[in-house]
Design a protein around this motif. Structure first.
Motif, PDB file in Angstrom:
ATOM      1  N   LEU A  42       1.851  -5.794  -7.080  1.00 13.02           N
ATOM      2  CA  LEU A  42       2.923  -5.372  -7.101  1.00 13.02           C
ATOM      3  C   LEU A  42       3.590  -5.509  -8.404  1.00 13.02           C
ATOM      4  CD1 LEU A  42       5.422  -4.987  -5.325  1.00 13.02           C
ATOM      5  CD2 LEU A  42       5.147  -7.893  -4.654  1.00 13.02           C
ATOM      6  N   HIS A  43       3.203  -6.497  -9.672  1.00  9.26           N
ATOM      7  CA  HIS A  43       3.754  -7.049 -10.340  1.00  9.26           C
ATOM      8  C   HIS A  43       3.398  -5.516 -11.802  1.00  9.26           C
ATOM      9  CE1 HIS A  43       4.106  -8.236 -15.086  1.00  9.26           C
ATOM     10  NE2 HIS A  43       4.773  -9.039 -14.137  1.00  9.26           N
ATOM     11  N   HIS A  44       2.491  -4.909 -11.447  1.00  8.92           N
ATOM     12  CA  HIS A  44       2.097  -3.494 -12.697  1.00  8.92           C
ATOM     13  C   HIS A  44       2.869  -2.203 -11.674  1.00  8.92           C
ATOM     14  CE1 HIS A  44       0.154  -0.435 -14.891  1.00  8.92           C
ATOM     15  NE2 HIS A  44       0.246   0.193 -13.696  1.00  8.92           N
ATOM     16  N   LEU A  45       3.634  -2.025 -10.289  1.00  6.13           N
ATOM     17  CA  LEU A  45       4.374  -1.617  -9.378  1.00  6.13           C
ATOM     18  C   LEU A  45       5.617  -1.259 -10.414  1.00  6.13           C
ATOM     19  CD1 LEU A  45       1.942  -1.742  -6.116  1.00  6.13           C
ATOM     20  CD2 LEU A  45       2.384   0.579  -7.943  1.00  6.13           C
ATOM     21  N   PHE A  46       5.942  -2.635 -10.232  1.00  6.19           N
ATOM     22  CA  PHE A  46       7.553  -3.166 -10.765  1.00  6.19           C
ATOM     23  C   PHE A  46       7.272  -3.095 -12.262  1.00  6.19           C
ATOM     24  CE2 PHE A  46       7.660  -6.844  -7.985  1.00  6.19           C
ATOM     25  CZ  PHE A  46       9.421  -6.248  -7.233  1.00  6.19           C
ATOM     26  N   GLU A  47       6.043  -2.905 -12.838  1.00  6.35           N
ATOM     27  CA  GLU A  47       6.547  -1.401 -14.108  1.00  6.35           C
ATOM     28  C   GLU A  47       6.509  -0.764 -14.761  1.00  6.35           C
ATOM     29  OE1 GLU A  47       2.899  -4.226 -16.259  1.00  6.35           O
ATOM     30  OE2 GLU A  47       4.036  -5.835 -16.380  1.00  6.35           O
ATOM     31  N   VAL A  48       5.733  -0.036 -13.836  1.00  5.24           N
ATOM     32  CA  VAL A  48       5.786   1.300 -13.911  1.00  5.24           C
ATOM     33  C   VAL A  48       6.572   2.466 -12.541  1.00  5.24           C
ATOM     34  CG1 VAL A  48       2.968   1.571 -14.546  1.00  5.24           C
ATOM     35  CG2 VAL A  48       4.022   1.456 -11.777  1.00  5.24           C
ATOM     36  N   LEU A  49       7.542   1.591 -11.900  1.00  4.63           N
ATOM     37  CA  LEU A  49       8.852   2.461 -11.381  1.00  4.63           C
ATOM     38  C   LEU A  49       9.611   1.445 -11.473  1.00  4.63           C
ATOM     39  CD1 LEU A  49       6.823   2.267  -7.372  1.00  4.63           C
ATOM     40  CD2 LEU A  49       7.389   4.319  -9.065  1.00  4.63           C
ATOM     41  N   GLY A  50       9.727   0.053 -11.849  1.00  2.00           N
ATOM     42  CA  GLY A  50      11.287  -0.351 -11.997  1.00  2.00           C
ATOM     43  C   GLY A  50      11.351  -1.525 -10.565  1.00  2.00           C
ATOM     44  N   ILE A  51      12.376  -2.241 -11.119  1.00  4.90           N
ATOM     45  CA  ILE A  51      12.489  -3.074  -9.294  1.00  4.90           C
ATOM     46  C   ILE A  51      13.575  -2.526  -8.552  1.00  4.90           C
ATOM     47  CG2 ILE A  51      14.181  -4.732  -9.070  1.00  4.90           C
ATOM     48  CD1 ILE A  51      13.347  -6.376 -11.331  1.00  4.90           C
ATOM     49  N   GLU A  52      14.057  -1.953  -8.932  1.00  2.00           N
ATOM     50  CA  GLU A  52      14.786  -0.924  -7.993  1.00  2.00           C
ATOM     51  C   GLU A  52      14.287  -0.212  -7.065  1.00  2.00           C
ATOM     52  OE1 GLU A  52      18.378  -2.186  -8.345  1.00  2.00           O
ATOM     53  OE2 GLU A  52      17.516  -2.653  -9.486  1.00  2.00           O
ATOM     54  N   SER A  53      13.187   0.253  -7.667  1.00  2.00           N
ATOM     55  CA  SER A  53      12.529   2.204  -6.770  1.00  2.00           C
ATOM     56  C   SER A  53      11.653   1.203  -5.923  1.00  2.00           C
ATOM     57  CB  SER A  53      11.394   2.442  -8.030  1.00  2.00           C
ATOM     58  OG  SER A  53      12.428   3.416  -8.438  1.00  2.00           O
ATOM     59  N   VAL A  54      11.414   0.173  -6.375  1.00  2.00           N
ATOM     60  CA  VAL A  54       9.941  -0.599  -5.699  1.00  2.00           C
ATOM     61  C   VAL A  54      11.224  -1.636  -4.199  1.00  2.00           C
ATOM     62  CG1 VAL A  54       8.658  -3.196  -5.544  1.00  2.00           C
ATOM     63  CG2 VAL A  54       8.398  -1.290  -7.239  1.00  2.00           C
ATOM     64  N   LYS A  55      11.862  -1.689  -3.964  1.00  2.96           N
ATOM     65  CA  LYS A  55      12.999  -2.346  -3.598  1.00  2.96           C
ATOM     66  C   LYS A  55      12.914  -1.062  -2.512  1.00  2.96           C
ATOM     67  CE  LYS A  55      16.878  -4.266  -5.351  1.00  2.96           C
ATOM     68  NZ  LYS A  55      18.157  -4.856  -5.714  1.00  2.96           N
ATOM     69  N   LEU A  94       1.795   7.772 -11.433  1.00  2.00           N
ATOM     70  CA  LEU A  94       2.062   6.636 -12.440  1.00  2.00           C
ATOM     71  C   LEU A  94       0.866   5.915 -12.612  1.00  2.00           C
ATOM     72  CD1 LEU A  94       5.587   6.415 -11.225  1.00  2.00           C
ATOM     73  CD2 LEU A  94       4.520   7.119 -13.380  1.00  2.00           C
ATOM     74  N   ILE A  95      -0.373   5.965 -11.921  1.00  3.89           N
ATOM     75  CA  ILE A  95      -1.322   4.842 -11.496  1.00  3.89           C
ATOM     76  C   ILE A  95      -2.196   5.521 -10.633  1.00  3.89           C
ATOM     77  CG2 ILE A  95      -0.047   2.867 -11.019  1.00  3.89           C
ATOM     78  CD1 ILE A  95      -1.074   3.297  -7.461  1.00  3.89           C
ATOM     79  N   GLY A  96      -3.721   4.724 -10.996  1.00  2.00           N
ATOM     80  CA  GLY A  96      -4.571   5.900 -10.573  1.00  2.00           C
ATOM     81  C   GLY A  96      -5.302   6.364  -9.178  1.00  2.00           C
ATOM     82  N   GLU A  97      -5.654   7.085  -8.879  1.00  2.00           N
ATOM     83  CA  GLU A  97      -6.367   7.687  -7.236  1.00  2.00           C
ATOM     84  C   GLU A  97      -6.661   6.373  -6.667  1.00  2.00           C
ATOM     85  OE1 GLU A  97      -4.899   9.994  -5.792  1.00  2.00           O
ATOM     86  OE2 GLU A  97      -3.907  11.337  -7.459  1.00  2.00           O
ATOM     87  N   THR A 148       1.424  -1.466  -0.013  1.00  2.37           N
ATOM     88  CA  THR A 148       0.281  -0.151   0.121  1.00  2.37           C
ATOM     89  C   THR A 148       0.976   1.372   0.032  1.00  2.37           C
ATOM     90  OG1 THR A 148      -1.869  -1.097   0.962  1.00  2.37           O
ATOM     91  CG2 THR A 148      -1.799   1.438   0.916  1.00  2.37           C
ATOM     92  N   PHE A 149       1.559   1.220   0.793  1.00  3.92           N
ATOM     93  CA  PHE A 149       2.890   2.015   0.628  1.00  3.92           C
ATOM     94  C   PHE A 149       3.538   2.818  -0.376  1.00  3.92           C
ATOM     95  CE2 PHE A 149       7.232   3.765   1.342  1.00  3.92           C
ATOM     96  CZ  PHE A 149       6.989   5.222   2.190  1.00  3.92           C
ATOM     97  N   ILE A 150       4.135   1.094  -1.407  1.00  2.20           N
ATOM     98  CA  ILE A 150       4.069   1.998  -2.610  1.00  2.20           C
ATOM     99  C   ILE A 150       3.417   2.371  -3.624  1.00  2.20           C
ATOM    100  CG2 ILE A 150       5.565   0.448  -4.593  1.00  2.20           C
ATOM    101  CD1 ILE A 150       6.484  -1.502  -1.996  1.00  2.20           C
ATOM    102  N   GLN A 151       2.125   1.535  -3.567  1.00  3.79           N
ATOM    103  CA  GLN A 151       1.059   1.655  -4.289  1.00  3.79           C
ATOM    104  C   GLN A 151       0.850   3.929  -3.562  1.00  3.79           C
ATOM    105  OE1 GLN A 151      -1.957   0.079  -2.881  1.00  3.79           O
ATOM    106  NE2 GLN A 151      -2.186  -1.875  -4.237  1.00  3.79           N
ATOM    107  N   ARG A 152       0.793   3.987  -2.446  1.00  2.23           N
ATOM    108  CA  ARG A 152       0.510   5.340  -2.673  1.00  2.23           C
ATOM    109  C   ARG A 152       1.640   6.514  -3.292  1.00  2.23           C
ATOM    110  NH1 ARG A 152      -1.517   5.246   3.893  1.00  2.23           N
ATOM    111  NH2 ARG A 152      -3.559   4.383   3.322  1.00  2.23           N
ATOM    112  N   TYR A 153       3.426   5.939  -3.512  1.00  2.55           N
ATOM    113  CA  TYR A 153       3.760   7.130  -3.854  1.00  2.55           C
ATOM    114  C   TYR A 153       3.954   6.439  -5.243  1.00  2.55           C
ATOM    115  CZ  TYR A 153       8.580   8.180  -5.540  1.00  2.55           C
ATOM    116  OH  TYR A 153       9.085   8.957  -6.790  1.00  2.55           O
ATOM    117  N   ALA A 154       3.407   5.538  -5.987  1.00  9.48           N
ATOM    118  CA  ALA A 154       3.256   5.918  -6.914  1.00  9.48           C
ATOM    119  C   ALA A 154       1.732   6.588  -8.302  1.00  9.48           C
ATOM    120  CB  ALA A 154       2.743   4.130  -8.140  1.00  9.48           C
ATOM    121  N   ARG A 155       0.963   6.503  -7.057  1.00  6.55           N
ATOM    122  CA  ARG A 155       0.277   7.730  -7.502  1.00  6.55           C
ATOM    123  C   ARG A 155       0.645   8.861  -7.180  1.00  6.55           C
ATOM    124  NH1 ARG A 155      -3.088   4.914  -3.356  1.00  6.55           N
ATOM    125  NH2 ARG A 155      -4.187   2.987  -4.333  1.00  6.55           N
TER     126      ARG A 155
END
Length: 406
Positions: free
Chosen positions: A200-213, A191-194, A180-187
């Motif tokens: 998590l797979h989609h978060l890797f696609e929009v943020l990248g592995i290093e950012s998610v880590k 990079l993702i809708g409100e 949820t914390f990672i999702q909120r950052y992507a918002r």
């Protein structure tokens, strides 16, 4: 020759190995070079006795490909530099390989690019062997060295073979608040809708592995696994703003996705060393801050004078322990003094340096710290971003404004 750098090249094509042996030895005769035609041979060498600094492996090999080899090396010998060469057009295959890789080169690439990648790995490896840094790391509590959510994410990415949506779904169920914390950052970055509950797979696609880590690490180290604590920590908020500025500048410059991922991750982790130093050396950390404020000097100088280490050095050392890419480790290590970095014209380091400057300038204490950290006009001219500075500044100002409205 005992102290000469030791490099292993891995490729199942004997012609490729023969060419590398001839050309690299001619350019770097002081290196100790070894050549293996499969991953199992490499693991046997490491298990027997060999001290190895860097492994350079092809991706596509029978029985054990480069991705699988590096997953095993990252688990058993995390200190070894890992450089992957791939000619794959399959982006998913490259994602699998780079998750356990310090540096990735797309084939065909010239010999000098390979040599440059190896030399960067060797420089950083030497830098990160500082006994003072290692001493502080040895005193850190286990939940800071290997936070649970991050450790489990590492296991999912590195050690269980190909990344699958099923594996990531299991991780997300076990670590709901972290995701949820990672999702909120992507918002935050749009990079993702409100109202999106991105997987998590989609978060890797929009943020990248290093950012998610990096976000998983921050969640645990600053928030101790509690999303409310994490999102109200002022140092963590600063890191998120700095990362968002870096990412928005990268997109403005049409940077490659991997470079945006790298500069965002470096910005997120650049100051994590401060948090860790406060844990291990609280009195010395406070003294260094007092000296920096009193003498109007930069915090790096004060930290080194008082403790013999800096937060940038410790942040970089931890990033190496956590298997982040060499580019990110370098950006973290030199984010205060980019002119000293071994890679003189790194675009990601320039972005991280800029993001940090703007985060200070437009933050609440901007006026107080501006004199302590004068902008390096010479560095900006060297990397050729002087003319872009005004546009970048506007991006940063708008990013901070949006943050304050949230």
């Amino acid at each position: 020759m005992a102290d000469a750098p030791s490099i292993i090249f891995v490729d199942d094509d004997p012609n490729v190995l023969s060419g590398l042996r001839r050309r690299v030895r001619a350019k770097r005769p002081n290196w100790r070079l070894q050549f293996c035609d499969n991953g199992e041979e490499v693991l046997n060498l490491l298990q027997s006795r060999h001290s190895v600094d860097v492994i350079v492996s092809d991706m596509r090999m029978p029985v054990m490909d480069g991705a699988e080899l590096f997953r095993k090396v990252s688990r058993l010998y995390p200190e070894i530099g890992r450089i992957l060469l791939s000619g794959y057009a399959d982006e998913h295959a490259n994602l699998l390989g780079t998750s356990a890789t310090h540096h990735f080169l797309m084939k065909p690439c010239d010999d000098q690019s390979i040599i440059n990648a190896i030399e960067r790995a060797l420089i950083l490896r030497s830098y990160l062997r500082d006994p003072y840094l290692l001493g502080v790391m040895s005193c850190l509590p286990g939940h800071y060295l290997w936070p649970t959510a991050f450790r489990n994410l590492q296991t999912t990415l590195y050690h269980e073979g190909p990344i699958s949506e099923e594996n990531l779904s299991h991780y997300a169920m076990d670590h709901r608040e972290c995701v949820t914390f990672i999702q909120r950052y992507a918002r935050r970055e749009g990079l993702i809708g409100e109202n999106s509950t991105a997987t998590l797979h989609h978060l890797f696609e929009v943020l990248g592995i290093e950012s998610v880590k990096a976000l998983a690490l921050l969640f645990e180290i600053y928030g101790n696994g509690d999303i409310t604590v994490a999102e109200n920590d002022p140092e963590l908020i600063r890191a998120l703003i700095m990362a968002e500025i870096a990412a928005r500048i990268g997109r403005h410059e049409n940077s490659e996705f991997e470079n945006i991922d790298a500069s965002r991750a470096a910005s997120l982790l650049a100051h994590i060393g401060s948090k860790l130093i406060e844990t291990v050396l609280p009195n010395q950390s406070m003294t260094a801050r007092h000296i920096a404020d009193k003498n109007q000097c930069d915090i790096i100088s004060a930290e080194i004078d008082v403790m013999g280490i800096s937060h940038a050095g410790l942040s970089a050392c931890m990033a190496a322990l956590w298997s982040f890419k060499h580019e990110i480790i370098e950006d973290i290590a030199f984010h205060h003094r980019p002119e000293s970095a071994p890679t003189g014209r790194s675009s990601t380091l320039a972005t991280v340096y800029a993001a940090q400057h703007f985060a200070r300038e437009y933050g609440r204490s901007g006026r107080l710290v501006k004199e302590k950290y004068p902008l390096s006009e010479r560095y900006l001219a060297t990397v050729g971003i002087g003319e872009k500075w005004t546009a970048w500044s506007n991006i940063a100002r708008e990013t901070v404004r949006l943050h304050e409205m949230r």
